[in-house]
Enzyme design. Structure first.
Site, mmCIF file in Angstrom:
data_model
loop_
_atom_site.group_PDB
_atom_site.id
_atom_site.type_symbol
_atom_site.label_atom_id
_atom_site.label_comp_id
_atom_site.label_asym_id
_atom_site.label_seq_id
_atom_site.Cartn_x
_atom_site.Cartn_y
_atom_site.Cartn_z
ATOM 1 N N TYR A 142 -31.835 -10.980 24.569
ATOM 2 C CA TYR A 142 -31.648 -10.734 25.996
ATOM 3 C C TYR A 142 -32.563 -9.638 26.537
ATOM 4 O O TYR A 142 -32.421 -9.234 27.690
ATOM 5 C CB TYR A 142 -30.197 -10.334 26.278
ATOM 6 C CG TYR A 142 -29.217 -11.488 26.202
ATOM 7 C CD1 TYR A 142 -28.895 -12.067 24.983
ATOM 8 C CD2 TYR A 142 -28.598 -11.985 27.337
ATOM 9 C CE1 TYR A 142 -27.988 -13.115 24.898
ATOM 10 C CE2 TYR A 142 -27.687 -13.031 27.269
ATOM 11 C CZ TYR A 142 -27.392 -13.593 26.047
ATOM 12 O OH TYR A 142 -26.492 -14.620 25.979
ATOM 13 N N ASP A 178 -22.689 -13.714 21.974
ATOM 14 C CA ASP A 178 -22.449 -14.633 23.102
ATOM 15 C C ASP A 178 -21.836 -15.928 22.576
ATOM 16 O O ASP A 178 -20.851 -16.437 23.115
ATOM 17 C CB ASP A 178 -23.784 -14.911 23.813
ATOM 18 C CG ASP A 178 -23.621 -15.919 24.939
ATOM 19 O OD1 ASP A 178 -22.694 -15.742 25.752
ATOM 20 O OD2 ASP A 178 -24.392 -16.892 24.993
ATOM 21 N N ASP A 207 -17.446 -17.389 22.547
ATOM 22 C CA ASP A 207 -16.912 -18.608 23.165
ATOM 23 C C ASP A 207 -16.055 -19.346 22.134
ATOM 24 O O ASP A 207 -14.985 -19.875 22.464
ATOM 25 C CB ASP A 207 -18.032 -19.531 23.669
ATOM 26 C CG ASP A 207 -18.441 -19.223 25.116
ATOM 27 O OD1 ASP A 207 -18.244 -18.074 25.564
ATOM 28 O OD2 ASP A 207 -18.950 -20.139 25.795
HETATM 29 C C1 IPM Z 1 -21.476 -14.087 28.863
HETATM 30 C C2 IPM Z 1 -22.282 -15.085 29.647
HETATM 31 C C3 IPM Z 1 -23.627 -14.470 30.023
HETATM 32 C C4 IPM Z 1 -24.350 -14.112 28.737
HETATM 33 C C5 IPM Z 1 -24.503 -15.366 30.930
HETATM 34 C C6 IPM Z 1 -23.823 -15.681 32.251
HETATM 35 C C7 IPM Z 1 -25.890 -14.785 31.178
HETATM 36 O O1 IPM Z 1 -22.423 -16.269 28.918
HETATM 37 O O2 IPM Z 1 -21.172 -13.011 29.388
HETATM 38 O O3 IPM Z 1 -21.114 -14.386 27.710
HETATM 39 O O4 IPM Z 1 -25.023 -14.953 28.135
HETATM 40 O O5 IPM Z 1 -24.234 -12.962 28.315
HETATM 41 MG MG MG Z 2 -21.317 -16.305 27.100
#
Ligand code: IPM
Ligand code: MG
Length: 354
Positions: A137, A244, A248
């Site tokens: 990132y 990230d 999820d």
């Molecule tokens: C998260 C989201 C963000 C990320 C996106 C919206 C850029 O997926 O906060 O996990 O990838 O960090």
């Molecule tokens: Mg995310």
């Protein structure tokens, strides 16, 4: 009376609806526990951009920094180019406020919310610490010969020794604070050889915490173990991109995006709290999104602001509503958004600490 100033970016899609419920609950907790939260709503997000052309003006950014915490509902909208608002708002806050920790607790409140068979709340209770300012990132990307047959695209993953060390140390301190017994480093150092810096830094920091066990998993294996044996994980520390992805997965284990919350933290400094879910544009404006994730982000925010009892009361109220099956589920449409907020408010009013 103690007072906390919070900047609120309700944002896009379902963001405003779930934020309304989160602050209904924050206000209930504040009056129950005797403190005040001053809510400063900032008009930022896609609608504001489409109306004014502004994403996050410098003066606004300076204003945001003056608060004790920031709360974000959700951002992202298909009417504008991918990444424009995400990078203009959430990434800007993470980078410019140096919010180097992304703390994402994964805790199962009731077995019926878990998609895995035979897993109970005893099995799923981990704290995932995602590095939040470096890695993939970092923004170091580019294209040459764009649009041509010879096009080249690169994006560099950046890891600094300081960046690794501070987030790894935070993870051990977190383990210590919460009486957790193990910290697992998740990386892919066998293939992404630069991540050897994580391996070495982890070993150095771990030596300062002889009472905490250490463990390691490559990210591919970690995905498998999170499904097969989630009970093995206690505190996990990992890179920005892997964090990230696995959070999820973690959110699914606890019941999905309708329940998972996070804190973007620079310890001791102004930090940001948000549900992990996105703006879910197709559900926006219907009043059917689950506000539980947003309410839990409010709980994390109060915990960070030192209102431990209030934070705990919110979490316990949610747990009790879920285990009594009054909150039947956290999927979109399971309840009205406001109905859930009202139940939590009512529960907090009756809350008696154990
Ligand atoms: C998260 C989201 C963000 C990320 C996106 C919206 C850029 O997926 O906060 O996990 O990838 O960090
Ligand atoms: Mg995310």
């Amino acid at each position: 009376m103690k007072q906390h100033d919070v900047a609120i970016i309700a944002g896009d899609g379902i963001g405003p609806e779930v934020t309304t419920e989160a602050f209904k609950v924050v206000r209930a907790a504040a009056s129950r526990f005797g403190f005040e939260v001053r809510e400063n709503y900032l008009p930022l997000g896609t609608n504001h951009y489409l109306e004014t052309g502004e994403i996050f003006p410098d003066a606004r950014f300076e204003e945001v920094k003056q608060h004790d915490a920031i709360y974000l509902g959700a951002i992202g909208d298909p009417r504008v180019p991918v990444g424009l608002i995400e990078f203009g708002i959430i990434a800007k806050l993470r980078f410019e406020l140096d919010l180097y920790v992304n703390l994402r607790p994964v805790k199962l409140y009731d077995a019926r919310l878990c998609p895995l068979k035979d897993k109970t709340p005893d099995d799923i209770d981990m704290l995932i610490v995602r590095e939040n300012t470096e890695g993939a990132y970092s923004g170091m990307f580019g294209h040459a010969h764009k649009g041509q047959a010879l096009e080249v695209a690169t994006q560099t993953m950046v890891y600094t020794r300081e960046g690794c060390e501070r987030v790894i140390r935070y993870s051990f301190e977190l383990a210590k604070l919460h009486g957790r017994k193990r910290v697992t480093l998740v990386d892919k150092a066998n293939a992404v050889r630069a991540q050897d810096i994580w391996t070495r830094t982890f070993a150095i920091v771990a030596a300062d915490y002889p009472d905490i066990e250490t463990d390691h998993a490559y990210v591919d294996a970690a995905c498998m173990w999170m499904i097969k044996n989630p009970e093995w994980f206690d505190v996990i520390v990992t890179t920005n991109l892997f964090g990230d992805i696995i959070t999820d997965l973690g959110a699914s284990l606890q019941g999905g995006m309708g329940i998972a919350a996070s804190g973007n933290i620079n310890p001791g400094k102004v930090s940001l709290f948000e549900p992990i879910h996105g703006s879910a544009p197709k559900h926006a404006g219907k009043g059917t999104a689950s506000p539980v994730a947003a309410i839990m982000a409010g709980s994390m925010m109060l915990d960070y602001l030192g209102e431990k009892e209030a934070a705990e009361a919110i979490e316990k109220s949610i747990i009790s509503l879920i285990t009594q099956n009054r909150i039947r589920g956290v999927r979109t449409g399971e309840h009205g958004t406001a109905e859930v907020g009202d139940m939590v408010v009512e529960q907090i009013a009756q809350y008696a600490p154990a």
